[in-house]
Design an enzyme around this catalytic site. Structure first.
Site, PDB file in Angstrom:
ATOM      1  N   ALA A   1      -0.318   7.812 -14.210  1.00  0.00           N
ATOM      2  CA  ALA A   1       0.925   7.286 -14.781  1.00  0.00           C
ATOM      3  C   ALA A   1       0.702   6.608 -16.123  1.00  0.00           C
ATOM      4  CB  ALA A   1       1.572   6.308 -13.816  1.00  0.00           C
TER       5      ALA A   1
ATOM      6  N   TRP B   1       0.159  -3.782   6.294  1.00  0.00           N
ATOM      7  CA  TRP B   1      -1.304  -3.653   6.147  1.00  0.00           C
ATOM      8  C   TRP B   1      -1.984  -4.117   7.435  1.00  0.00           C
ATOM      9  CZ3 TRP B   1      -5.600  -6.821   6.383  1.00  0.00           C
ATOM     10  CH2 TRP B   1      -6.787  -6.300   5.843  1.00  0.00           C
TER      11      TRP B   1
ATOM     12  N   ARG C   1       0.710  11.112  -4.247  1.00  0.00           N
ATOM     13  CA  ARG C   1      -0.152  11.944  -5.095  1.00  0.00           C
ATOM     14  C   ARG C   1      -1.536  12.101  -4.474  1.00  0.00           C
ATOM     15  NH1 ARG C   1      -0.149   8.563 -10.358  1.00  0.00           N
ATOM     16  NH2 ARG C   1      -0.145   6.941  -8.777  1.00  0.00           N
TER      17      ARG C   1
ATOM     18  N   LYS D   1       0.824  -0.573  -3.544  1.00  0.00           N
ATOM     19  CA  LYS D   1       2.010   0.293  -3.661  1.00  0.00           C
ATOM     20  C   LYS D   1       1.930   1.473  -2.694  1.00  0.00           C
ATOM     21  CE  LYS D   1       2.492   1.815  -7.750  1.00  0.00           C
ATOM     22  NZ  LYS D   1       1.747   3.058  -7.583  1.00  0.00           N
TER      23      LYS D   1
ATOM     24  N   PHE E   1      -0.477 -10.965   2.130  1.00  0.00           N
ATOM     25  CA  PHE E   1      -1.925 -11.181   2.260  1.00  0.00           C
ATOM     26  C   PHE E   1      -2.112 -12.409   3.154  1.00  0.00           C
ATOM     27  CE2 PHE E   1      -2.107  -8.267  -1.158  1.00  0.00           C
ATOM     28  CZ  PHE E   1      -3.418  -7.854  -1.352  1.00  0.00           C
TER      29      PHE E   1
ATOM     30  N   PHE F   1       1.401   3.037 -10.956  1.00  0.00           N
ATOM     31  CA  PHE F   1       1.336   1.753 -11.664  1.00  0.00           C
ATOM     32  C   PHE F   1       2.666   0.998 -11.604  1.00  0.00           C
ATOM     33  CE2 PHE F   1      -2.286   3.970 -13.953  1.00  0.00           C
ATOM     34  CZ  PHE F   1      -3.263   3.297 -13.241  1.00  0.00           C
TER      35      PHE F   1
ATOM     36  N   THR G   1       0.047   1.636  -0.042  1.00  0.00           N
ATOM     37  CA  THR G   1       0.062   1.040   1.299  1.00  0.00           C
ATOM     38  C   THR G   1       1.497   0.793   1.751  1.00  0.00           C
ATOM     39  OG1 THR G   1      -2.019  -0.035   0.704  1.00  0.00           O
ATOM     40  CG2 THR G   1      -0.920  -0.859   2.664  1.00  0.00           C
TER      41      THR G   1
ATOM     42  N   LYS H   1     -11.639   2.261  -8.941  1.00  0.00           N
ATOM     43  CA  LYS H   1     -10.549   2.013  -8.008  1.00  0.00           C
ATOM     44  C   LYS H   1     -10.923   2.259  -6.550  1.00  0.00           C
ATOM     45  CE  LYS H   1      -5.710   3.327  -7.493  1.00  0.00           C
ATOM     46  NZ  LYS H   1      -4.841   4.473  -7.606  1.00  0.00           N
TER      47      LYS H   1
END
Length: 558
Positions: free
Chosen positions: A275, A411, A96, A73, A383, A303, A75, A107
């Site tokens: 969140a 990405w 954030r 998200k 991906f 999230f 990214t 994480k």
């Protein structure tokens, strides 16, 4: 295709001096408070000086429920900001700050990934400009002053059994969830049971992220309810006379931080409530400032859309008087397969039927976001193992939902991989199609607000709350807090409160374990199921892999 790690890519970044980044938004150098060469705070005077300008378009990036397969998200938020700039739009992003808890826990970092990152990555994931330390200090100053007041005679007649203000630290530490303080005799005060939450769950964090200026900040800090008397009347932080000193500690932390993406585009990184236990959005002051300086502002909410986007719409937009023009919903083929029942180790194999079986999770998020009256575009974060047939299956499903899905390769390729999404998002934002409305009115009762979120967003059959909780909500309504929105503390992994229930479950109940009044932030927290406001570390924490290499560079973040 690059085989560099995120941290290697970030380290190779060709950063521009932060004054240049500010200049692109029309922020003169004198209005920046620099922290080194590559990060700065934007001064309060400058923010005030642009307050009358019109707002740019607001784009919210949200996602499906997270899976161990990864969604990307942040990214996508970063990639889309770069993409908008690449197609000639004046855009800024707002995200954030990272908490040390997950950084050393499960994480890793939180600054995007691949060629869609915000830099300086290491500093952003560690101490950055000290905002979280300031929040932790302000919060714990109030804790110390409460116990001190009781120790020196308790003029306010605080009932020691009813002190509701806990302590915080920015670390995952399950040993501190429930503690007893003031042991050791008369000199140390009166023993009582209390505990710690993680800093990102602190009401001070929420207040910093919702306050519009220093005066509003101090008023909200003063409004914090810290304890009750025996007659159940509340005692506020201003009664303890802590609000002034707390504001002083937070003065610099209130100023938004300006950094840059790998492609040298402006990024505001400010505030960081989780969140799943807090409201999950960056600060109002960063978002509203960005809207005055850029034509398009891309921000994210934590999230899945059942948590972050719901709170963005019902709490942040309501409080700040802003509204999104378009929402981007991030999904991956891998996550669809996981929602369709495929184990993580088997995600590499093509499985179109599993993709299709997992799509209802995405479909429900699309429906939910549309119910706020805002157009939705799905970003399929690519991906390398995704096959054409799998991508086509997601696109076809989304089309059947009356929305559209666009494949994104930011990405791997940075802005060049996301121009299709950027063009479509700009077009939708400019179309004026959004007719935003929150999910419930202020006047609705607190329990009915919880019930509305549970039924309309989570698709639950019922809310399970015992008499004590319902009585507590009614008491707060009588005390004048009935018009506040609700902040649900719930697992991020499922629409339900059971983290193992993937897909789009129905027929479940939402058990409310506890409710907390955040009178300063201006919402009521409903704690659902097993969710913890102080996380623990996993069996093998990320911290075990983090260290300095021979060149003195940080290894193991991400």
């Amino acid at each position: 295709m690059s085989h560099l790690t995120d941290i290697e890519i970030a380290r190779n970044a060709k950063k521009r001096p932060i004054a240049e980044i500010g200049e692109r938004l029309g922020i003169e150098e004198a209005a920046l408070v620099p922290f080194g060469h590559d990060k700065a705070k934007v001064s309060a005077d400058f923010i005030e000086s642009v307050a009358d300008r019109p707002n740019g378009k607001l784009i919210l990036v949200t996602a499906i429920n997270p899976t161990p397969a990864g969604e990307g998200k942040t990214t996508t938020t970063v990639g889309l900001g770069d993409g908008l700039n690449a197609i000639g739009k004046k855009a800024a992003i707002c995200i954030r700050e990272a908490s040390l808890g997950p950084c050393f826990g499960m994480k890793g970092g939180a600054a995007g990934g691949g060629y869609a990152q915000v830099v300086p990555m290491e500093e952003m994931n560690l101490h950055f400009t000290g905002d979280f330390h300031a929040i932790t200090s302000a919060h714990n100053l109030l804790s110390a002053m409460i116990d001190n007041h009781i120790y020196w005679g308790n003029d306010l007649e605080i009932d020691e059994r009813r002190v509701v203000w806990r302590r915080v630290m920015d670390m995952n530490d399950r040993a501190l969830r429930d503690t007893v303080t003031s042991l050791g005799g008369v000199a140390n005060g009166f023993p009582r049971q209390t505990g710690f939450d993680i800093t990102v769950a602190s009401e001070v964090m929420a207040i910093l992220c919702l306050a519009t200026d220093l005066a509003d900040l101090q008023k909200r800090l003063g409004d914090i309810i810290v304890a009750y008397r025996r007659d159940r009347s509340p005692i506020y932080a201003r009664d303890i006379k802590a609000d002034g000193a707390m504001t002083v500690l937070l003065q610099q932390a209130m100023q938004p931080n300006l950094v840059q993406t790998l492609e040298n585009n402006p990024a505001f990184v400010h505030g960081g409530p989780f969140a799943n236990i807090a409201h999950g959005c960056n600060s109002v002051i960063a978002t509203t400032t960005a809207l005055k300086l850029a034509d398009y502002v891309v921000t994210e909410a934590g999230f899945g859309a059942d948590l972050g986007a719901e709170k963005f719409m019902n709490i942040k937009c309501r409080k700040a008087g802003i509204a999104p023009d378009v929402v981007v919903l991030v999904a991956t083929v891998r996550a669809m397969k996981m929602n369709g029942g495929v184990a993580k180790q088997d995600l590499g194999e093509e499985n179109v039927s599993a993709v299709e079986a997992g799509c209802p999770n995405l479909g429900r998020h699309i429906e939910n976001v549309k119910s706020f009256g805002v157009p939705v575009v799905v970003a399929i974060n690519h991906f390398s193992g995704d096959t054409e047939a799998e991508v086509d299956a997601v696109k076809a499903y989304v089309e059947a939902q009356g929305s559209e899905a666009i494949l994104c390769k930011h990405w791997e390729k940075g802005s060049a991989g996301v121009t299709d999404l950027a063009s479509r998002v700009a077009e939708l934002a400019d179309s004026g199609a959004a007719q935003f409305a929150p999910l419930y009115p202020d006047e609705m009762s607190l329990f009915d607000k919880i019930d509305t979120i549970a039924k309309r967003i989570y698709r639950a059959d019922e809310v399970l709350a015992d008499k004590k909780i319902r009585d507590q909500l009614r008491q707060w309504e009588e005390d004048g807090y009935g018009n506040l929105p609700i902040c649900m503390a719930k697992t991020q992994y499922s629409f339900s409160t059971d983290p193992s229930l993937r897909g789009a479950p129905t027929g479940h109940g939402v058990p409310i374990r506890e409710v907390r009044l955040s009178a300063g932030a201006g919402f009521v927290v409903a704690i659902c199921g097993e969710i913890m406001t102080m996380p623990g570390l996993p069996r093998i924490p990320s911290a075990e892999q983090i260290g300095l290499n021979e060149s003195g560079e940080i290894e193991g973040l991400f």
